[in-house]
Design a protein around this motif. Structure first.
Motif, PDB file in Angstrom:
ATOM      1  N   VAL A  32      27.100  32.686  28.288  1.00 29.38           N
ATOM      2  CA  VAL A  32      28.153  33.592  29.219  1.00 29.38           C
ATOM      3  C   VAL A  32      29.428  32.557  29.370  1.00 29.38           C
ATOM      4  CG1 VAL A  32      28.455  34.245  31.485  1.00 29.38           C
ATOM      5  CG2 VAL A  32      26.332  34.815  30.193  1.00 29.38           C
ATOM      6  N   LEU A  33      30.411  33.070  29.130  1.00 32.33           N
ATOM      7  CA  LEU A  33      31.683  32.454  29.311  1.00 32.33           C
ATOM      8  C   LEU A  33      32.455  32.803  30.653  1.00 32.33           C
ATOM      9  CD1 LEU A  33      33.220  32.720  25.929  1.00 32.33           C
ATOM     10  CD2 LEU A  33      31.791  30.930  26.834  1.00 32.33           C
ATOM     11  N   GLY A  34      31.936  33.780  31.298  1.00 32.36           N
ATOM     12  CA  GLY A  34      32.600  34.343  32.588  1.00 32.36           C
ATOM     13  C   GLY A  34      32.661  35.875  32.348  1.00 32.36           C
ATOM     14  N   TYR A  35      33.669  36.268  33.545  1.00 28.09           N
ATOM     15  CA  TYR A  35      33.430  37.720  33.683  1.00 28.09           C
ATOM     16  C   TYR A  35      35.012  38.348  33.761  1.00 28.09           C
ATOM     17  CZ  TYR A  35      28.823  36.784  35.121  1.00 28.09           C
ATOM     18  OH  TYR A  35      27.478  36.363  35.368  1.00 28.09           O
ATOM     19  N   LEU A  36      35.209  39.494  33.363  1.00 30.89           N
ATOM     20  CA  LEU A  36      36.519  40.234  33.441  1.00 30.89           C
ATOM     21  C   LEU A  36      36.162  41.411  34.346  1.00 30.89           C
ATOM     22  CD1 LEU A  36      37.528  40.860  29.740  1.00 30.89           C
ATOM     23  CD2 LEU A  36      38.548  39.241  31.253  1.00 30.89           C
ATOM     24  N   ASN A  37      36.760  41.578  35.415  1.00 30.35           N
ATOM     25  CA  ASN A  37      36.759  42.368  36.512  1.00 30.35           C
ATOM     26  C   ASN A  37      37.935  43.571  36.544  1.00 30.35           C
ATOM     27  OD1 ASN A  37      34.229  41.098  38.015  1.00 30.35           O
ATOM     28  ND2 ASN A  37      35.790  39.628  38.356  1.00 30.35           N
ATOM     29  N   PHE A  38      37.529  44.631  36.557  1.00 34.94           N
ATOM     30  CA  PHE A  38      38.419  45.751  36.596  1.00 34.94           C
ATOM     31  C   PHE A  38      38.387  46.606  37.613  1.00 34.94           C
ATOM     32  CE2 PHE A  38      37.481  44.569  32.204  1.00 34.94           C
ATOM     33  CZ  PHE A  38      38.774  44.531  31.562  1.00 34.94           C
ATOM     34  N   LYS A  39      39.498  47.325  38.022  1.00 35.96           N
ATOM     35  CA  LYS A  39      39.432  48.242  39.038  1.00 35.96           C
ATOM     36  C   LYS A  39      39.584  49.590  38.633  1.00 35.96           C
ATOM     37  CE  LYS A  39      43.941  46.805  40.897  1.00 35.96           C
ATOM     38  NZ  LYS A  39      44.480  46.655  42.081  1.00 35.96           N
ATOM     39  N   ALA A  40      39.291  50.931  38.853  1.00 31.95           N
ATOM     40  CA  ALA A  40      39.751  52.192  38.369  1.00 31.95           C
ATOM     41  C   ALA A  40      39.312  52.998  39.386  1.00 31.95           C
ATOM     42  CB  ALA A  40      38.688  52.455  37.062  1.00 31.95           C
ATOM     43  N   LYS A  41      40.069  54.410  39.087  1.00 37.45           N
ATOM     44  CA  LYS A  41      39.779  55.342  39.972  1.00 37.45           C
ATOM     45  C   LYS A  41      38.956  56.521  39.417  1.00 37.45           C
ATOM     46  CE  LYS A  41      44.094  54.462  42.464  1.00 37.45           C
ATOM     47  NZ  LYS A  41      45.472  55.034  42.895  1.00 37.45           N
ATOM     48  N   VAL A  50      36.368  52.175  42.141  1.00 33.10           N
ATOM     49  CA  VAL A  50      35.222  51.813  41.294  1.00 33.10           C
ATOM     50  C   VAL A  50      35.901  50.400  40.786  1.00 33.10           C
ATOM     51  CG1 VAL A  50      33.601  51.984  39.451  1.00 33.10           C
ATOM     52  CG2 VAL A  50      34.691  53.880  40.527  1.00 33.10           C
ATOM     53  N   ARG A  51      34.788  49.339  41.115  1.00 32.75           N
ATOM     54  CA  ARG A  51      34.804  47.965  40.349  1.00 32.75           C
ATOM     55  C   ARG A  51      33.889  47.970  39.344  1.00 32.75           C
ATOM     56  NH1 ARG A  51      33.702  47.319  45.486  1.00 32.75           N
ATOM     57  NH2 ARG A  51      31.677  46.355  45.231  1.00 32.75           N
ATOM     58  N   ILE A  52      34.584  47.411  38.081  1.00 27.22           N
ATOM     59  CA  ILE A  52      33.776  47.520  36.815  1.00 27.22           C
ATOM     60  C   ILE A  52      33.765  46.038  36.452  1.00 27.22           C
ATOM     61  CG2 ILE A  52      33.512  48.187  34.388  1.00 27.22           C
ATOM     62  CD1 ILE A  52      35.141  50.729  35.562  1.00 27.22           C
ATOM     63  N   THR A  53      32.572  45.483  35.805  1.00 30.28           N
ATOM     64  CA  THR A  53      32.578  44.150  35.611  1.00 30.28           C
ATOM     65  C   THR A  53      32.085  44.270  34.099  1.00 30.28           C
ATOM     66  OG1 THR A  53      31.964  43.286  37.637  1.00 30.28           O
ATOM     67  CG2 THR A  53      31.455  41.700  35.910  1.00 30.28           C
ATOM     68  N   ALA A  54      32.852  43.299  33.134  1.00 26.02           N
ATOM     69  CA  ALA A  54      32.363  43.224  31.750  1.00 26.02           C
ATOM     70  C   ALA A  54      32.232  41.430  31.743  1.00 26.02           C
ATOM     71  CB  ALA A  54      33.708  43.465  30.841  1.00 26.02           C
ATOM     72  N   LEU A  55      31.051  41.420  31.047  1.00 24.48           N
ATOM     73  CA  LEU A  55      30.555  40.030  30.714  1.00 24.48           C
ATOM     74  C   LEU A  55      31.148  39.511  29.624  1.00 24.48           C
ATOM     75  CD1 LEU A  55      28.164  37.880  31.657  1.00 24.48           C
ATOM     76  CD2 LEU A  55      26.859  39.002  30.303  1.00 24.48           C
ATOM     77  N   ILE A  56      31.722  38.326  29.666  1.00 24.76           N
ATOM     78  CA  ILE A  56      32.213  37.636  28.370  1.00 24.76           C
ATOM     79  C   ILE A  56      31.394  36.706  27.958  1.00 24.76           C
ATOM     80  CG2 ILE A  56      34.162  36.359  27.346  1.00 24.76           C
ATOM     81  CD1 ILE A  56      35.725  37.295  29.781  1.00 24.76           C
ATOM     82  N   LEU A  70      36.223  55.492  32.134  1.00 24.88           N
ATOM     83  CA  LEU A  70      36.785  54.664  33.047  1.00 24.88           C
ATOM     84  C   LEU A  70      36.994  53.145  32.327  1.00 24.88           C
ATOM     85  CD1 LEU A  70      34.842  55.182  36.085  1.00 24.88           C
ATOM     86  CD2 LEU A  70      37.149  55.521  36.092  1.00 24.88           C
ATOM     87  N   VAL A  71      36.082  52.529  31.633  1.00 26.80           N
ATOM     88  CA  VAL A  71      36.340  51.342  30.981  1.00 26.80           C
ATOM     89  C   VAL A  71      37.492  51.243  30.215  1.00 26.80           C
ATOM     90  CG1 VAL A  71      35.271  49.675  29.411  1.00 26.80           C
ATOM     91  CG2 VAL A  71      33.861  50.577  31.064  1.00 26.80           C
ATOM     92  N   GLU A  72      37.958  52.683  29.586  1.00 27.97           N
ATOM     93  CA  GLU A  72      38.950  52.703  28.520  1.00 27.97           C
ATOM     94  C   GLU A  72      40.308  52.311  29.504  1.00 27.97           C
ATOM     95  OE1 GLU A  72      41.012  55.805  25.497  1.00 27.97           O
ATOM     96  OE2 GLU A  72      39.145  56.052  26.452  1.00 27.97           O
ATOM     97  N   PHE A  73      40.410  53.116  30.641  1.00 32.55           N
ATOM     98  CA  PHE A  73      41.573  53.336  31.496  1.00 32.55           C
ATOM     99  C   PHE A  73      41.600  52.304  32.654  1.00 32.55           C
ATOM    100  CE2 PHE A  73      41.282  56.951  29.252  1.00 32.55           C
ATOM    101  CZ  PHE A  73      42.677  57.159  28.763  1.00 32.55           C
ATOM    102  N   ALA A  74      40.565  51.395  32.951  1.00 25.70           N
ATOM    103  CA  ALA A  74      40.620  50.646  33.912  1.00 25.70           C
ATOM    104  C   ALA A  74      41.626  49.688  33.929  1.00 25.70           C
ATOM    105  CB  ALA A  74      39.206  49.852  34.192  1.00 25.70           C
ATOM    106  N   GLN A  75      42.045  49.029  35.182  1.00 25.16           N
ATOM    107  CA  GLN A  75      43.110  48.032  35.361  1.00 25.16           C
ATOM    108  C   GLN A  75      42.261  46.825  35.474  1.00 25.16           C
ATOM    109  OE1 GLN A  75      45.893  49.011  38.465  1.00 25.16           O
ATOM    110  NE2 GLN A  75      46.643  47.138  38.335  1.00 25.16           N
ATOM    111  N   TYR A  76      42.673  45.821  34.792  1.00 31.57           N
ATOM    112  CA  TYR A  76      42.334  44.320  34.900  1.00 31.57           C
ATOM    113  C   TYR A  76      42.701  44.002  36.345  1.00 31.57           C
ATOM    114  CZ  TYR A  76      41.953  39.390  34.444  1.00 31.57           C
ATOM    115  OH  TYR A  76      41.720  37.875  34.718  1.00 31.57           O
ATOM    116  N   ASN A  77      41.515  43.147  36.912  1.00 27.63           N
ATOM    117  CA  ASN A  77      42.013  42.575  38.335  1.00 27.63           C
ATOM    118  C   ASN A  77      41.886  41.269  38.413  1.00 27.63           C
ATOM    119  OD1 ASN A  77      42.285  43.181  41.104  1.00 27.63           O
ATOM    120  ND2 ASN A  77      39.907  42.972  41.533  1.00 27.63           N
TER     121      ASN A  77
END
Length: 140
Positions: A99-108, A118-124, A79-86
């Motif tokens: 912590v600099l911010g967050y990258l938020n992704f969406k995936a199916k 699914v909403r996925i969050t990556a911490l920067i 999912l992280v590999e194929f998720a779309q940046y939101n």
């Protein structure tokens, strides 16, 4: 980070709901044995996202635990590999200085044959991009 291209998720992983008594313990154990220490390239932004012990704690003990959320852990790396940046989330005042911010992704993902969002969050952080958490859209 400038984002201009249109991206469509090219692969939708499929999993089955698990019947477990202690979902938090299952998530923690699965994450530790199969994801922790792994790094995945997100194909949409072309950035590396690492699965660390920090993400393990957040997904196992933070937020709502459901059988669907536990099932997603089985294909989380895909999912992280194929998720779309939101969007980008700014750091909160309570976040550590690293912590600099967050990258938020969406995936199916298909769970028992039903497509879920699914909403996925990556911490920067200054040290890199780390998996933080995922949530499945909840409909009452």
């Amino acid at each position: 980070m400038k984002y201009t291209k249109k991206y469509k998720q090219t692969e939708i992983p499929s999993v089955s709901i698990l019947r477990k008594d202690d979902l938090s313990q299952y998530i923690k154990q699965y994450y530790k044995e199969n994801l922790q220490g792994k790094t995945v390239l997100n194909k949409d932004l072309n950035v590396m996202i690492s699965f660390t012990s920090f993400g393990q704690g957040k997904v196992a003990y933070g937020g709502r635990k459901t059988a669907r959320k536990a099932a997603v852990i089985q294909c989380l790396d895909k999912l992280v590999e194929f998720a779309q940046y939101n969007n980008f989330g700014i750091r909160k005042p309570t976040d550590p200085q690293s912590v600099l911010g967050y990258l938020n992704f969406k995936a199916k993902v298909k769970i028992d044959g039903v497509v879920e969002h699914v909403r996925i969050t990556a911490l920067i952080k200054k040290s890199g991009r780390l998996y933080y958490n995922h949530e499945i859209n909840f409909i009452k």
